[in-house]
Design a protein around this motif. Structure first.
Motif, PDB file in Angstrom:
ATOM      1  N   ASN A   1      42.425  15.573  58.361  1.00 20.89           N
ATOM      2  CA  ASN A   1      43.687  16.201  58.754  1.00 20.89           C
ATOM      3  C   ASN A   1      43.795  17.664  58.337  1.00 20.89           C
ATOM      4  OD1 ASN A   1      44.222  13.796  59.867  1.00 20.89           O
ATOM      5  ND2 ASN A   1      46.217  13.490  58.877  1.00 20.89           N
ATOM      6  N   SER A   2      43.134  18.037  57.251  1.00 20.73           N
ATOM      7  CA  SER A   2      43.199  19.445  56.828  1.00 20.73           C
ATOM      8  C   SER A   2      42.533  20.305  57.905  1.00 20.73           C
ATOM      9  CB  SER A   2      42.473  19.642  55.499  1.00 20.73           C
ATOM     10  OG  SER A   2      42.920  18.706  54.557  1.00 20.73           O
TER      11      SER A   2
ATOM     12  N   ASP B   1      51.527  14.543  60.972  1.00 22.16           N
ATOM     13  CA  ASP B   1      50.466  14.194  60.018  1.00 22.16           C
ATOM     14  C   ASP B   1      50.649  12.708  59.696  1.00 22.16           C
ATOM     15  OD1 ASP B   1      48.819  13.821  57.832  1.00 22.16           O
ATOM     16  OD2 ASP B   1      49.158  15.825  57.044  1.00 22.16           O
TER      17      ASP B   1
ATOM     18  N   TYR C   1      48.791   8.370  56.380  1.00 18.71           N
ATOM     19  CA  TYR C   1      49.027   7.142  55.596  1.00 18.71           C
ATOM     20  C   TYR C   1      49.341   5.909  56.438  1.00 18.71           C
ATOM     21  CZ  TYR C   1      48.963  10.336  51.691  1.00 18.71           C
ATOM     22  OH  TYR C   1      48.560  11.280  50.771  1.00 18.71           O
TER      23      TYR C   1
ATOM     24  N   SER D   1      43.386  10.160  59.920  1.00 23.01           N
ATOM     25  CA  SER D   1      42.262  10.468  59.026  1.00 23.01           C
ATOM     26  C   SER D   1      41.671   9.193  58.445  1.00 23.01           C
ATOM     27  CB  SER D   1      42.775  11.341  57.889  1.00 23.01           C
ATOM     28  OG  SER D   1      41.749  11.614  56.965  1.00 23.01           O
TER      29      SER D   1
ATOM     30  N   SER E   1      40.406   9.495  55.495  1.00 21.71           N
ATOM     31  CA  SER E   1      40.382   9.845  54.063  1.00 21.71           C
ATOM     32  C   SER E   1      41.093   8.827  53.190  1.00 21.71           C
ATOM     33  CB  SER E   1      41.056  11.198  53.838  1.00 21.71           C
ATOM     34  OG  SER E   1      40.203  12.231  54.243  1.00 21.71           O
ATOM     35  N   LYS E   2      42.217   8.318  53.650  1.00 18.25           N
ATOM     36  CA  LYS E   2      43.000   7.411  52.807  1.00 18.25           C
ATOM     37  C   LYS E   2      42.589   5.963  53.040  1.00 18.25           C
ATOM     38  CE  LYS E   2      45.180  11.095  51.660  1.00 18.25           C
ATOM     39  NZ  LYS E   2      44.950  11.750  50.365  1.00 18.25           N
TER      40      LYS E   2
ATOM     41  N   ARG F   1      35.084  13.169  55.042  1.00 19.54           N
ATOM     42  CA  ARG F   1      35.604  14.285  55.844  1.00 19.54           C
ATOM     43  C   ARG F   1      35.597  13.915  57.323  1.00 19.54           C
ATOM     44  NH1 ARG F   1      38.618  15.067  53.531  1.00 19.54           N
ATOM     45  NH2 ARG F   1      39.281  16.916  54.648  1.00 19.54           N
TER      46      ARG F   1
HETATM   47  C1  LIG Z   1      50.018  14.325  54.056  1.00 20.37           C
HETATM   48  C2  LIG Z   1      48.580  14.644  53.883  1.00 20.37           C
HETATM   49  N1  LIG Z   1      47.915  15.234  54.869  1.00 20.37           N
HETATM   50  C3  LIG Z   1      46.604  15.521  54.773  1.00 20.37           C
HETATM   51  C4  LIG Z   1      45.909  15.223  53.627  1.00 20.37           C
HETATM   52  C5  LIG Z   1      44.446  15.571  53.587  1.00 20.37           C
HETATM   53  O1  LIG Z   1      43.828  14.826  54.585  1.00 20.37           O
HETATM   54  P1  LIG Z   1      42.278  14.946  54.921  1.00 20.37           P
HETATM   55  O2  LIG Z   1      41.519  14.445  53.732  1.00 20.37           O
HETATM   56  O3  LIG Z   1      42.137  14.080  56.114  1.00 20.37           O
HETATM   57  O4  LIG Z   1      41.984  16.375  55.182  1.00 20.37           O
HETATM   58  C6  LIG Z   1      46.550  14.600  52.565  1.00 20.37           C
HETATM   59  C7  LIG Z   1      45.821  14.287  51.326  1.00 20.37           C
HETATM   60  O5  LIG Z   1      46.394  14.128  50.268  1.00 20.37           O
HETATM   61  C8  LIG Z   1      47.912  14.303  52.696  1.00 20.37           C
HETATM   62  O6  LIG Z   1      48.601  13.705  51.723  1.00 20.37           O
END
Ligand SMILES: Cc1ncc(COP(=O)(O)O)c(C=O)c1O
Length: 384
Positions: free
Chosen positions: A86-87, A193, A196, A223, A225-226, A233
């Motif tokens: 997401n970043s 975003d 979660y 993502s 990531s979580k 990534r």
């Molecule tokens: C709301 C939110 N968006 C994006 C991210 C980062 O996401 P990614 O690892 O997919 O770049 C986080 C990570 O803590 C997050 O809490």
């Protein structure tokens, strides 16, 4: 001295609930090891070549099927693409959808590192307040009218409507509909975003803005990531066809042959094999228990005058302390007492949130969460 490998810095003696990181013990290393070998067996040299710019077809197909099934929104393959999380996706959407000087609206409080990404772009940021029901759509309407009266138009809104970081709040269903309607009329692109969504502890997550909006109104960022591991990534986004096409045909993805192609094929195997769903189940059960332990311990140990709302998913509990408490100052005293947190001012553009703080319940097990709450309670009682 060896150079660091990780972002997180562990300090002995401190249970640091400031980090929004997963517990290393919960990361699916066995499934990923197996999937890495299987990806090389199954895809062979294709796994090691430059990939298709929008991401490998098999992962797009799996994601499309899952979104159709879970969100009831038919998604065609040109409305979705693979990202590096997401970043990365937020940065790319801003790069392609804003011009220098544009106004970008952000929910306030919001994820502090998304603000860092927004600040990498030459746009001006305008906060939109939130309450216990999420983003204040009435105030958003007023902000948009005021901007229009001054000859400005906001182009983009960044928001985390589901299991927000930092507050844990979900945008109320009625407000979801109002937001989508307003954005449609105002031609405002919503960046949703949705990092979660799969970590839902009290039943299914609310509908995404993406699933209820007309095409082109929402760019929803998802993502792995979580739900799997942040070190992968890897993520994906669903958006209007023209935006997906613009992003997927960008020089960045054309030159690089997509993003994280090998990782995407490993994750394809994890998803197709059923390991993804098994991991989500495992995480939800572990994080639900941790959330409940922390909430129970806060009830037992925090003094009068502190309040919080139980989150139905995600990583965080948001505490509101008596108005005279400044959590940026409290922080170093609390750390001297062995507990860390993120002070609330970090999540705001202005000086609000000073008496708030964010706790993450994902990095530590129930016993340490209980101890952290006990130390926080002591720190609050003794802090002068
Ligand atoms: C709301 C939110 N968006 C994006 C991210 C980062 O996401 P990614 O690892 O997919 O770049 C986080 C990570 O803590 C997050 O809490």
């Amino acid at each position: 001295m060896s150079l660091p490998i990780l972002q997180i810095v562990r300090r002995p003696g401190i249970i640091d609930l400031g980090w929004g990181h997963p517990d290393p013990e919960l990361l699916p290393s066995v499934a990923l090891k197996r999937a890495t070998a299987q990806a090389l067996d199954y895809f062979g040299a294709q796994a090691l070549q430059y990939g298709f710019p929008a991401g490998p077809g098999p992962l797009i197909e799996w994601l499309t099927g899952r979104i159709n099934e879970r969100e009831g929104r038919a998604t065609s393959s040109d409305e979705i693409m693979i990202t590096a999380g997401n970043s990365f996706a937020l940065d790319q959407v801003l790069t392609h959808c804003t011009l220098p000087g544009d106004t970008v609206l952000i929910a306030s409080p919001t994820y502090h590192l998304a603000v860092r990404i927004l600040q990498d772009h030459p746009v001006s940021l305008v906060p939109v307040p939130t309450d216990q029901g999420g983003l204040r759509i009435d105030v958003l309407g007023t902000i948009l009218s005021n901007l229009r009266a001054k000859g400005h138009r906001a182009k983009v809104l960044y928001t985390i409507p589901t299991y927000d970081n930092p507050t844990g709040v979900c945008l109320e269903d009625e407000r979801r509909r109002q937001l989508v309607q307003l954005a449609t009329v105002e031609e405002l692109l919503i960046i949703e975003d949705d990092v979660y969504r799969d970590l839902a502890y009290n039943g299914p997550a609310p509908p995404s803005l993406w699933s209820i909006a007309p095409p082109g109104v929402v760019a929803r960022l998802g993502s792995f990531s979580k739900s799997l591991a942040p070190g992968l990534r890897l993520g994906w986004l669903t958006a209007g066809r023209s935006l997906v096409s613009k992003l997927a045909h960008s020089g960045l993805l054309d030159s690089g042959g997509g993003i994280n192609h090998f990782t995407a094929l490993v994750v394809t195997i994890v998803c197709q094999s059923g390991d993804y769903d098994a991991q989500i189940k495992h995480l939800c059960s572990a994080y639900r228990e941790r959330r409940d332990s922390l909430l129970h311990a806060l009830e037992s140990h925090l003094p009068e005058g502190c309040s919080w709302k139980a989150p139905a998913g995600g990583f965080f509990v948001w505490l509101e302390l008596p108005s005279k408490t400044n959590t940026a100052i409290l922080r170093s005293y609390a750390e001297s007492q062995g507990v860390g947190f993120m002070p609330g001012n970090i999540f705001h553009l202005d000086d609000r949130g000073k008496n708030c703080l964010r706790l993450a319940f994902t990095l530590y097990g129930p016993a340490e969460l209980e101890e952290a709450a006990r130390r926080l309670g002591m720190a609050l009682r003794n802090f002068r």
